[in-house]
Design a protein around this motif. Structure first.
Motif, short mmCIF file in Angstrom:
data_model
loop_
_atom_site.label_atom_id
_atom_site.label_comp_id
_atom_site.label_asym_id
_atom_site.label_seq_id
_atom_site.Cartn_x
_atom_site.Cartn_y
_atom_site.Cartn_z
N HIS A 1 0.82 -1.21 0.00
CA HIS A 1 0.00 0.00 0.00
C HIS A 1 0.86 1.26 0.00
CE1 HIS A 1 -3.13 2.86 0.79
NE2 HIS A 1 -2.61 3.20 1.94
N ARG A 2 0.57 2.12 -0.97
CA ARG A 2 1.22 3.43 -1.05
C ARG A 2 0.19 4.40 -1.62
NH1 ARG A 2 5.84 3.81 -5.24
NH2 ARG A 2 4.08 4.12 -6.62
N PRO A 3 -0.29 5.34 -0.81
CA PRO A 3 -1.35 6.23 -1.29
C PRO A 3 -0.96 6.95 -2.58
CG PRO A 3 -1.01 6.48 1.06
CD PRO A 3 0.12 5.63 0.56
N ALA A 4 -1.88 7.02 -3.51
CA ALA A 4 -1.65 7.76 -4.75
C ALA A 4 -1.95 9.24 -4.51
CB ALA A 4 -2.54 7.20 -5.86
N ILE A 5 -1.68 10.06 -5.50
CA ILE A 5 -1.85 11.50 -5.35
C ILE A 5 -3.27 11.90 -4.93
CG2 ILE A 5 -1.93 13.68 -6.66
CD1 ILE A 5 0.61 12.83 -8.06
N PRO A 6 -4.35 11.27 -5.48
CA PRO A 6 -5.70 11.74 -5.11
C PRO A 6 -6.02 11.68 -3.63
CG PRO A 6 -5.81 10.46 -7.12
CD PRO A 6 -4.41 10.30 -6.59
N GLY A 7 -5.30 10.85 -2.85
CA GLY A 7 -5.47 10.89 -1.41
C GLY A 7 -6.36 9.81 -0.83
N ASN A 8 -7.29 10.22 0.02
CA ASN A 8 -8.09 9.30 0.83
C ASN A 8 -9.36 8.88 0.10
OD1 ASN A 8 -8.92 7.84 3.16
ND2 ASN A 8 -10.19 9.57 3.79
N PHE A 9 -9.35 7.67 -0.44
CA PHE A 9 -10.49 7.18 -1.22
C PHE A 9 -11.72 6.98 -0.35
CE2 PHE A 9 -12.82 3.48 -3.05
CZ PHE A 9 -13.30 4.12 -4.18
N ALA A 10 -12.87 7.50 -0.81
CA ALA A 10 -14.09 7.46 -0.01
C ALA A 10 -15.24 6.73 -0.71
CB ALA A 10 -14.53 8.87 0.35
N GLY A 11 -15.01 6.21 -1.92
CA GLY A 11 -16.06 5.43 -2.58
C GLY A 11 -16.52 6.00 -3.91
N ILE A 12 -17.63 5.45 -4.39
CA ILE A 12 -18.23 5.83 -5.67
C ILE A 12 -19.35 6.82 -5.41
CG2 ILE A 12 -19.49 4.97 -7.69
CD1 ILE A 12 -18.21 2.21 -7.03
N SER A 13 -19.43 7.86 -6.23
CA SER A 13 -20.51 8.84 -6.12
C SER A 13 -21.38 8.81 -7.36
CB SER A 13 -19.94 10.26 -5.93
OG SER A 13 -19.33 10.39 -4.68
N LEU A 14 -22.69 8.82 -7.14
CA LEU A 14 -23.66 8.80 -8.22
C LEU A 14 -24.72 9.88 -7.96
CD1 LEU A 14 -24.33 4.94 -8.42
CD2 LEU A 14 -22.75 6.25 -9.81
N GLU A 15 -25.06 10.62 -9.00
CA GLU A 15 -26.16 11.58 -8.91
C GLU A 15 -27.41 10.90 -9.42
OE1 GLU A 15 -26.28 16.32 -9.50
OE2 GLU A 15 -25.83 15.18 -11.32
N THR A 16 -28.52 11.04 -8.70
CA THR A 16 -29.74 10.32 -9.05
C THR A 16 -30.97 11.22 -9.02
OG1 THR A 16 -31.20 8.48 -8.41
CG2 THR A 16 -29.98 9.56 -6.65
N THR A 17 -31.90 10.96 -9.89
CA THR A 17 -33.16 11.69 -9.89
C THR A 17 -34.20 11.03 -8.99
OG1 THR A 17 -33.88 10.48 -11.86
CG2 THR A 17 -32.80 12.61 -12.21
N ASP A 18 -33.88 9.84 -8.47
CA ASP A 18 -34.82 9.13 -7.60
C ASP A 18 -34.02 8.38 -6.54
OD1 ASP A 18 -36.66 7.32 -6.41
OD2 ASP A 18 -37.93 7.41 -8.20
N MET A 19 -33.87 9.01 -5.37
CA MET A 19 -33.06 8.42 -4.30
C MET A 19 -33.59 7.05 -3.86
SD MET A 19 -30.48 10.44 -3.19
CE MET A 19 -30.29 10.48 -1.42
N GLU A 20 -34.89 6.95 -3.70
CA GLU A 20 -35.45 5.70 -3.20
C GLU A 20 -35.27 4.56 -4.20
OE1 GLU A 20 -39.47 6.27 -1.97
OE2 GLU A 20 -38.93 7.60 -0.29
N GLN A 21 -35.50 4.86 -5.48
CA GLN A 21 -35.35 3.83 -6.50
C GLN A 21 -33.89 3.39 -6.61
OE1 GLN A 21 -36.52 5.03 -10.44
NE2 GLN A 21 -36.95 2.95 -11.10
#
Length: 227
Positions: free
Chosen positions: A105-125
């Motif tokens: 393990h050696r952190p890359a430049i972007p830093g602290n990975f926190a996951g995948i982000s998705l924008e959605t028009t329907d949160m519940e769905q």
């Protein structure tokens, strides 16, 4: 196991992008993989490849039986292809996860990975879709502007309502949260010469760039934020 799947029309360009960000190559005969120690990214030059998320499981039958009542499933050589309600491709790989010998393990430049982000028009769905894949709501909820889902072992998925993020948003995107270290990380990114998709000043009262967005050659977004 989850692998981030990104297409490319020029393998050398995509390799260069990740190597400039100090991701490390992963030794494998079948896939072109890079890692920052937390997330594994597959660069796929196949002309039918699309930006998406690969999830490995030896038996998807219990999930696909439920999933096919609401989602169309397309057979692939190794399982199934479907998409979340926003059209983000999800590859259900019906096989044992690849046995990868990850570099130290050696952190890359972007830093602290926190996951995948998705924008959605329907949160519940959208939440329902990911819950069918075994995720559970960990933080936030459909009544709020965002939520994060996790199964405890896979990469977290964060959902954002539309019109709440005052910046470019590429579906899907990888998120890195770096707090007070973000200015130094932005400086390192500038030194790589990689193009910055957006320099964000919206959250800074002095109008300084304290968040940036990158985009890899396959279309994946990278949020480098100071949250």
């Amino acid at each position: 196991m989850v692998i981030i799947h990104t297409p490319t029309n020029n393998l050398a360009n995509s390799r260069s992008f990740y190597e400039k960000l100090q991701f490390q190559p992963v030794d494998t005969d079948k896939q072109v993989l890079y890692t920052d120690g937390k997330v594994v990214i597959e660069i796929n030059p196949d002309r039918y490849a699309r930006a998406g998320i690969k999830i490995y499981r030896e038996d998807w039958a219990p999930v696909t039986t439920t999933l096919q009542t609401t989602n169309r499933l397309h057979p692939t050589a190794n399982g199934w292809l479907t998409s979340d309600p926003n059209g983000v491709f999800v590859y259900l790989e019906e096989q044992a996860p690849p046995k990868l010998k990850l570099p130290e393990h050696r952190p890359a430049i972007p830093g602290n990975f926190a996951g995948i982000s998705l924008e959605t028009t329907d949160m519940e769905q959208s939440a329902t879709f990911w819950q069918k894949l075994g995720y559970e709501v960990a933080v936030g909820g459909s009544g709020q502007s965002w939520m994060t889902l996790s199964d405890g072992g896979l990469i977290p998925v964060s959902l954002m309502k539309p019109l709440v993020c005052p910046h470019l948003f590429f579906n899907p995107s990888l998120t890195y949260f770096n707090g007070k270290d973000n200015p130094a990380i932005i400086a390192k990114v500038r030194k790589t010469g990689l193009p910055i998709a957006e320099e964000i000043t919206y959250f800074n009262p002095e109008g300084q760039v304290d968040n940036i967005i990158l985009r890899d050659p396959g279309g994946y977004g990278f949020f480098l934020f100071n949250d």
